[in-house]
Scaffold this motif. Structure first.
Motif, PDB file in Angstrom:
ATOM      1  N   GLU A 218      13.501  -1.219   3.121  1.00 22.15           N
ATOM      2  CA  GLU A 218      13.516  -0.447   4.367  1.00 22.15           C
ATOM      3  C   GLU A 218      12.856  -1.190   5.518  1.00 22.15           C
ATOM      4  O   GLU A 218      13.403  -1.255   6.626  1.00 22.15           O
ATOM      5  CB  GLU A 218      12.829   0.902   4.148  1.00 22.15           C
ATOM      6  CG  GLU A 218      12.884   1.818   5.355  1.00 22.15           C
ATOM      7  CD  GLU A 218      12.284   3.183   5.057  1.00 22.15           C
ATOM      8  OE1 GLU A 218      12.138   3.980   6.006  1.00 22.15           O
ATOM      9  OE2 GLU A 218      11.952   3.458   3.888  1.00 22.15           O
ATOM     10  N   GLN A 219      11.685  -1.761   5.283  1.00 22.72           N
ATOM     11  CA  GLN A 219      10.982  -2.449   6.360  1.00 22.72           C
ATOM     12  C   GLN A 219      11.728  -3.694   6.832  1.00 22.72           C
ATOM     13  O   GLN A 219      11.641  -4.077   8.001  1.00 22.72           O
ATOM     14  CB  GLN A 219       9.557  -2.814   5.921  1.00 22.72           C
ATOM     15  CG  GLN A 219       8.639  -1.604   5.766  1.00 22.72           C
ATOM     16  CD  GLN A 219       8.543  -0.789   7.049  1.00 22.72           C
ATOM     17  OE1 GLN A 219       8.374  -1.336   8.143  1.00 22.72           O
ATOM     18  NE2 GLN A 219       8.659   0.526   6.925  1.00 22.72           N
ATOM     19  N   GLU A 220      12.482  -4.321   5.932  1.00 23.21           N
ATOM     20  CA  GLU A 220      13.293  -5.477   6.322  1.00 23.21           C
ATOM     21  C   GLU A 220      14.462  -5.053   7.207  1.00 23.21           C
ATOM     22  O   GLU A 220      14.836  -5.763   8.147  1.00 23.21           O
ATOM     23  CB  GLU A 220      13.800  -6.201   5.077  1.00 23.21           C
ATOM     24  CG  GLU A 220      12.704  -6.866   4.270  1.00 23.21           C
ATOM     25  CD  GLU A 220      13.214  -7.438   2.959  1.00 23.21           C
ATOM     26  OE1 GLU A 220      13.015  -8.652   2.724  1.00 23.21           O
ATOM     27  OE2 GLU A 220      13.822  -6.680   2.169  1.00 23.21           O
TER      28      GLU A 220
ATOM     29  N   ILE B 287      14.397  -2.477   9.243  1.00 28.35           N
ATOM     30  CA  ILE B 287      13.788  -2.167  10.539  1.00 28.35           C
ATOM     31  C   ILE B 287      13.497  -3.445  11.317  1.00 28.35           C
ATOM     32  O   ILE B 287      13.802  -3.538  12.511  1.00 28.35           O
ATOM     33  CB  ILE B 287      12.495  -1.356  10.331  1.00 28.35           C
ATOM     34  CG1 ILE B 287      12.833   0.010   9.724  1.00 28.35           C
ATOM     35  CG2 ILE B 287      11.734  -1.180  11.644  1.00 28.35           C
ATOM     36  CD1 ILE B 287      11.636   0.723   9.148  1.00 28.35           C
ATOM     37  N   ALA B 288      12.914  -4.430  10.644  1.00 27.67           N
ATOM     38  CA  ALA B 288      12.587  -5.693  11.320  1.00 27.67           C
ATOM     39  C   ALA B 288      13.837  -6.363  11.859  1.00 27.67           C
ATOM     40  O   ALA B 288      13.825  -6.924  12.965  1.00 27.67           O
ATOM     41  CB  ALA B 288      11.859  -6.621  10.345  1.00 27.67           C
TER      42      ALA B 288
ATOM     43  N   VAL C 134      17.656   2.638   0.215  1.00 28.75           N
ATOM     44  CA  VAL C 134      17.281   2.778   1.627  1.00 28.75           C
ATOM     45  C   VAL C 134      18.108   3.917   2.217  1.00 28.75           C
ATOM     46  O   VAL C 134      19.167   3.695   2.809  1.00 28.75           O
ATOM     47  CB  VAL C 134      17.516   1.467   2.413  1.00 28.75           C
ATOM     48  CG1 VAL C 134      16.960   1.592   3.824  1.00 28.75           C
ATOM     49  CG2 VAL C 134      16.877   0.278   1.695  1.00 28.75           C
TER      50      VAL C 134
ATOM     51  N   ASP D 247      15.618   8.521   5.362  1.00 35.33           N
ATOM     52  CA  ASP D 247      14.328   7.868   5.589  1.00 35.33           C
ATOM     53  C   ASP D 247      14.369   7.016   6.851  1.00 35.33           C
ATOM     54  O   ASP D 247      13.417   6.988   7.643  1.00 35.33           O
ATOM     55  CB  ASP D 247      13.957   6.981   4.399  1.00 35.33           C
ATOM     56  CG  ASP D 247      13.548   7.776   3.169  1.00 35.33           C
ATOM     57  OD1 ASP D 247      13.244   8.981   3.306  1.00 35.33           O
ATOM     58  OD2 ASP D 247      13.546   7.198   2.074  1.00 35.33           O
ATOM     59  N   LEU D 248      15.491   6.320   7.035  1.00 32.55           N
ATOM     60  CA  LEU D 248      15.606   5.418   8.181  1.00 32.55           C
ATOM     61  C   LEU D 248      15.532   6.156   9.514  1.00 32.55           C
ATOM     62  O   LEU D 248      15.054   5.590  10.508  1.00 32.55           O
ATOM     63  CB  LEU D 248      16.922   4.634   8.108  1.00 32.55           C
ATOM     64  CG  LEU D 248      16.965   3.475   7.117  1.00 32.55           C
ATOM     65  CD1 LEU D 248      18.386   2.925   7.008  1.00 32.55           C
ATOM     66  CD2 LEU D 248      16.000   2.359   7.537  1.00 32.55           C
TER      67      LEU D 248
ATOM     68  N   SER E 178      11.780   6.126  10.118  1.00 33.93           N
ATOM     69  CA  SER E 178      11.150   4.818  10.275  1.00 33.93           C
ATOM     70  C   SER E 178      11.727   4.032  11.443  1.00 33.93           C
ATOM     71  O   SER E 178      10.992   3.347  12.170  1.00 33.93           O
ATOM     72  CB  SER E 178      11.275   4.007   8.977  1.00 33.93           C
ATOM     73  OG  SER E 178      12.622   3.921   8.552  1.00 33.93           O
TER      74      SER E 178
ATOM     75  N   ALA F 191       9.814   2.833  14.877  1.00 34.32           N
ATOM     76  CA  ALA F 191       9.893   1.452  15.361  1.00 34.32           C
ATOM     77  C   ALA F 191      10.404   1.398  16.793  1.00 34.32           C
ATOM     78  O   ALA F 191       9.940   0.580  17.607  1.00 34.32           O
ATOM     79  CB  ALA F 191      10.789   0.626  14.446  1.00 34.32           C
TER      80      ALA F 191
ATOM     81  N   GLU G 260       7.588   2.307  19.133  1.00 35.13           N
ATOM     82  CA  GLU G 260       6.648   1.201  19.282  1.00 35.13           C
ATOM     83  C   GLU G 260       7.209   0.108  20.181  1.00 35.13           C
ATOM     84  O   GLU G 260       6.472  -0.537  20.935  1.00 35.13           O
ATOM     85  CB  GLU G 260       6.298   0.626  17.911  1.00 35.13           C
ATOM     86  CG  GLU G 260       5.237  -0.459  17.951  1.00 35.13           C
ATOM     87  CD  GLU G 260       4.831  -0.926  16.565  1.00 35.13           C
ATOM     88  OE1 GLU G 260       4.138  -1.951  16.474  1.00 35.13           O
ATOM     89  OE2 GLU G 260       5.212  -0.264  15.577  1.00 35.13           O
TER      90      GLU G 260
END
Length: 270
Positions: free
Chosen positions: A30-32, A34-35, A98, A102-103, A106, A110, A113
């Protein structure tokens, strides 16, 4: 417009992917995801995320038009424990499921931010508005470009379909969550992408309803054990019984058995 035209073939060809039933998945957590989205937006590039589960994969392998929507997506990640299990059995494991549900949280965090904006498109009348209010409460720094829950069947009425697309395009969001279920949401995305080439899109199914609180997700233990479909079947037995028990369950068994057999034959993709 054919969805497969949205992405140059070189983009797909350069991706290291994991093959499940002839569909290429990106081995991203998931964090990948988003990045990558944040980085692509910073570079002025738009894109699309699709999150197939067993039901979507079963439909895709039988329909070239539906498979084209996945081929047109820059990021394809698995939403469903059986797909993760199949990749492990094949010896080429995906890191984690993923889910779009959830996305939506998240990615919104992101975007807040990064000072980016989101648009909510989908759900029953009033659902997107309520979800927008929830995001405002939870993420006060998030730029909300707009929200819209079109009337049922809007895509069959050309004038109304045009109005929906005009409204979203006019808002010029950085990220659009599109929640109509597969493949309707992917068809809507395919229509919007040429008008918003610098925007990212996520086909998120029922996620807008989850955020709004008008639909309930399965408990965490059911999600972790691959039983989320049981929760949905309990809520909508008439609509989902045939899909889950007659179509998807046998397909999942064949997928798992085929993945195990592929590993035994030394056929895992590397």
């Amino acid at each position: 417009m054919q969805a497969s035209r949205s992405v140059p073939e070189t983009v797909v060809a350069q991706r290291k992917t994991v093959d499940l039933a002839g569909v290429h998945f990106d081995p991203l957590a998931e964090q990948e995801v988003i990045a990558r989205v944040v980085a692509e937006l910073s570079g002025g590039r738009g894109g699309q995320i699709v999150t197939p589960n067993v039901d979507i994969l079963h439909r895709v392998v039988r329909d070239p038009e539906l498979k084209g929507h996945l081929a047109a997506s820059e990021i394809v990640v698995a939403d469903g424990k059986p797909l993760i299990w199949a990749s492990r059995l094949a010896g080429d494991p995906l890191p984690a499921r993923v889910p779009g549900s959830d996305l939506i949280w998240s990615l919104s965090a992101a975007m807040a931010e990064a000072g980016r904006s989101v648009y909510l498109l989908g759900g029953e009348p009033g659902t997107a508005e309520r979800a927008d209010e929830v995001l405002r409460e939870r993420l006060p720094d998030l730029k909300r470009a707009g929200h819209l829950s079109p009337s049922i069947g809007f895509d069959a009425r050309p004038e109304e379909y045009d109005e929906v697309c005009d409204e979203v395009a006019g808002a010029a969001p950085d990220l659009v969550f599109v929640g109509f279920g597969f493949p309707k949401q992917e068809r809507v995305i395919a229509r919007l992408r040429p008008r918003l080439p610098h925007t990212w899109f996520l086909g998120c199914g029922a996620a807008i309803g989850f955020v709004a609180g008008v639909q309930s997700r399965a408990p965490g233990w059911m999600q972790d054990s691959g039983l989320e479909w049981v929760h949905r079947l309990r809520l909508e037995p008439r609509r989902l019984m045939r899909r889950y028990l007659v179509d998807d369950l046998p397909f999942a068994v064949r997928l798992l058995a085929g993945s195990a057999g592929r590993r035994l034959r030394g056929g895992a993709v590397r």
